[in-house]
Design an enzyme around this catalytic site. Structure first.
Site, PDB file in Angstrom:
ATOM      1  N   ASP A 108       9.580 -11.894  -0.589  1.00 25.67           N
ATOM      2  CA  ASP A 108       8.159 -11.704  -0.871  1.00 25.67           C
ATOM      3  C   ASP A 108       7.949 -12.056  -2.338  1.00 25.67           C
ATOM      4  O   ASP A 108       8.380 -11.316  -3.226  1.00 25.67           O
ATOM      5  CB  ASP A 108       7.766 -10.258  -0.596  1.00 25.67           C
ATOM      6  N   TYR A 120      -8.274 -21.620  -6.756  1.00 30.05           N
ATOM      7  CA  TYR A 120      -7.018 -22.250  -6.374  1.00 30.05           C
ATOM      8  C   TYR A 120      -6.627 -23.338  -7.371  1.00 30.05           C
ATOM      9  O   TYR A 120      -5.471 -23.412  -7.820  1.00 30.05           O
ATOM     10  CB  TYR A 120      -7.159 -22.845  -4.974  1.00 30.05           C
ATOM     11  N   LYS A 142      -3.217 -23.497  -9.659  1.00 31.31           N
ATOM     12  CA  LYS A 142      -2.261 -24.607  -9.585  1.00 31.31           C
ATOM     13  C   LYS A 142      -2.103 -25.280 -10.956  1.00 31.31           C
ATOM     14  O   LYS A 142      -1.011 -25.738 -11.306  1.00 31.31           O
ATOM     15  CB  LYS A 142      -2.705 -25.631  -8.545  1.00 31.31           C
ATOM     16  N   SER A 175      -0.029 -29.786  -7.236  1.00 36.44           N
ATOM     17  CA  SER A 175      -1.218 -30.270  -6.542  1.00 36.44           C
ATOM     18  C   SER A 175      -1.897 -31.320  -7.396  1.00 36.44           C
ATOM     19  O   SER A 175      -1.952 -31.201  -8.634  1.00 36.44           O
ATOM     20  CB  SER A 175      -2.187 -29.122  -6.280  1.00 36.44           C
TER      21      SER A 175
END
Length: 332
Positions: free
Chosen positions: A93, A186, A190, A172
């Protein structure tokens, strides 16, 4: 008695040289022990399977292996049996330092070493930025950035003691490519991960640890990124955007993603790119690899940014930080 870091590095470099020679002669290459995070589906699962097929020992890590991801664990087990490859799963995790520490020690105990870390875990969200609470942004940053720090703190002491290794960051194109609205939390996370990757690359170079940032473009199919994307929790703010002049903006963005998309773009190309990087000899791995069929411009902007970084380090007299060399690492 523990080996001195310099000696360990020299021995490891000899292994890497031997690997390169074997490749030239067409012999089997050295196989690595690899840990990849977020490997229950998408890029992670695909990459784990391709790396295992390439002959490496791969630990596909994920959370809740005995719960919601039990089916993924069983699927990985079946794949390993059917293909006769060394694909394993482990509970990790990335939101827990204790879990990261335990997983890395499990791998070390079972395999005896750890060669490569692949940071793939992350979470996407979609919606107007104002409708996300600050607490949500913190959670997204945790999933995409702090997660890598936890795994690094668990694994890098092992790689540094061994005198070498490889860290791959799955980033990304959104960090520097053309970006539409409704993905701000997001994209920001990134970008934060990319900045961490760039800095870590320089800090690890003298330890003979290589770094590669793999930059996928927007793949609208073949992964669960958009299907499982998180939504804003402030329903009132979201309703204002959904009923005002931006009522159809979300739909327009998704339709817009499809316009430049290459019809036959295969997300497996991201996995293939990672396998190619892993199989390259020490010292030859690229700092950044783009996998973007739609070509959103990230490769151009990253090219400029990476060149500026290289020039700065050279001007500072720190050019050796750009790429690990075969020179033994300095003893701690």
């Amino acid at each position: 008695m523990d080996q001195q870091p310099g000696v360990a590095c020299q021995r490891r470099f000899c292994v890497l040289i031997a690997t390169s020679l074997k490749r030239q002669k067409g012999e089997a290459a050295v196989k690595y022990v690899i840990v990849i995070t977020g490997a229950s589906s998408g890029f992670g699962a695909l990459t784990a399977r391709r790396l295992a097929e390439a002959g490496h020992t791969v630990y596909a890590t994920m959370r809740e292996t005995g719960g919601r991801n039990a089916k993924q664990v069983e699927a990985a087990r079946k794949f390993a049996a059917e293909k006769n490859v060394d694909l394993r799963t482990a509970e990790l995790d990335v939101s827990s330092q204790e879990s990261a520490d335990r997983a890395v020690q499990q791998v070390l105990g079972a395999a005896g070493r750890l060669d490569i870390i692949i940071h793939n875990a992350g979470h996407m969200v979609f919606g107007p930025a104002e409708a996300f609470t600050p607490e949500q942004l913190a959670e997204i940053y945790d999933a995409n950035v702090l997660s890598t720090q936890r795994v690094n703190r668990a694994a890098l002491p092992i790689l540094r003691k061994q005198g070498g290794g490889l860290v791959i960051w799955v980033g990304s194109s959104s960090t520097r490519g053309g970006t539409p609205p409704y993905l701000a939390p997001y994209f920001a996370a990134k970008a934060g991960m990319d900045a961490m990757a760039v800095s870590y690359a320089g800090e690890l170079a003298r330890w003979k640890i290589e770094s590669t940032i793999v930059v996928p473009g927007a793949f609208t199919s073949g992964t669960n990124h958009f299907a499982n994307a998180g939504k804003p929790s402030d329903a009132s703010r979201l309703n204002e955007y959904s009923s005002g002049p931006t009522a159809k903006l979300g739909e327009e963005i998704m339709q817009g993603f499809a316009r430049p998309a290459v019809p036959d773009a295969d997300v497996a190309e991201v996995a293939n790119a990672i396998v190619k990087v892993v199989d390259m000899p020490f010292g030859k791995r690229p700092f950044r690899v783009h996998v973007d069929p739609a070509n959103d411009g990230a490769e151009v902007v990253n090219g400029v940014a990476d060149r500026v970084r290289a020039e700065l380090l050279r001007n500072m007299g720190l050019g050796d930080l750009l790429r690990p060399s075969s020179t033994p690492a300095k003893e701690a």
